[in-house]
Design a protein around this motif. Sequence first.
Motif, short mmCIF file in Angstrom:
data_model
loop_
_atom_site.label_atom_id
_atom_site.label_comp_id
_atom_site.label_asym_id
_atom_site.label_seq_id
_atom_site.Cartn_x
_atom_site.Cartn_y
_atom_site.Cartn_z
N GLU A 1 -14.32 -27.04 57.09
CA GLU A 1 -15.72 -26.78 56.86
C GLU A 1 -16.04 -25.43 57.44
OE1 GLU A 1 -18.30 -30.09 57.25
OE2 GLU A 1 -19.63 -28.92 58.48
N THR A 2 -16.83 -24.68 56.75
CA THR A 2 -17.17 -23.36 57.23
C THR A 2 -18.43 -23.43 58.06
OG1 THR A 2 -18.43 -22.85 55.26
CG2 THR A 2 -16.11 -22.18 55.28
N GLY A 3 -18.64 -22.41 58.84
CA GLY A 3 -19.81 -22.34 59.72
C GLY A 3 -21.01 -21.82 58.98
N ASP A 32 -12.11 -22.19 60.82
CA ASP A 32 -12.12 -23.54 61.36
C ASP A 32 -12.08 -24.58 60.25
OD1 ASP A 32 -12.31 -22.49 63.90
OD2 ASP A 32 -14.48 -22.72 64.01
N VAL A 33 -11.31 -25.64 60.48
CA VAL A 33 -11.24 -26.76 59.56
C VAL A 33 -11.60 -28.01 60.35
CG1 VAL A 33 -9.72 -28.16 58.11
CG2 VAL A 33 -9.42 -25.69 58.19
N ALA A 42 -12.67 -23.17 51.88
CA ALA A 42 -11.97 -22.75 50.66
C ALA A 42 -10.58 -22.18 50.95
CB ALA A 42 -12.82 -21.73 49.90
N GLN A 43 -10.43 -21.44 52.03
CA GLN A 43 -9.12 -20.84 52.35
C GLN A 43 -8.11 -21.93 52.69
OE1 GLN A 43 -9.91 -18.02 55.47
NE2 GLN A 43 -11.47 -16.98 54.27
N TYR A 44 -8.52 -22.92 53.46
CA TYR A 44 -7.64 -24.04 53.81
C TYR A 44 -7.26 -24.82 52.55
CZ TYR A 44 -6.31 -28.67 55.51
OH TYR A 44 -5.67 -29.86 55.73
N LEU A 45 -8.24 -25.13 51.72
CA LEU A 45 -7.98 -25.89 50.50
C LEU A 45 -7.04 -25.14 49.56
CD1 LEU A 45 -11.53 -27.34 49.83
CD2 LEU A 45 -9.54 -28.54 50.77
#
Length: 110
Positions: A1-3, A32-33, A42-45
């Motif tokens: 989740e983004t801040g 952060d995830v 989005a970057q993690y996914l």
Amino acid sequence: ETGDGDSGSSAVALANSAGHKTSSPGNNDDNDVIINSRTRNAQYLRMIKENRTAYAKAATRSERKAIVGSLMDQWRKRGGRFLTRQKGVDAEADDGLVQKKIATALRKPK
């Protein structure tokens, strides 16, 4: 989740009784995830999506564990953190939990 979208802001870290760093939910950044909620990072996914095929083709459990470990290392090297959110407080997640969550994400088709 983004801040809150301000990727230049750093999280205010506190030490909780377990020794994990904690922060308020609004102080997280794009690295952060939150692993115990439906992540919207989005970057993690994208990282998960790009590695699903390799994970599915891995012939052994040790190969799958190596892929998960590599993804954890890649995320952390770029300044990323894996957090859990409980009662409005984010804390750095235990590596075992992170490994399980990443492996589950790699198995689930999106």
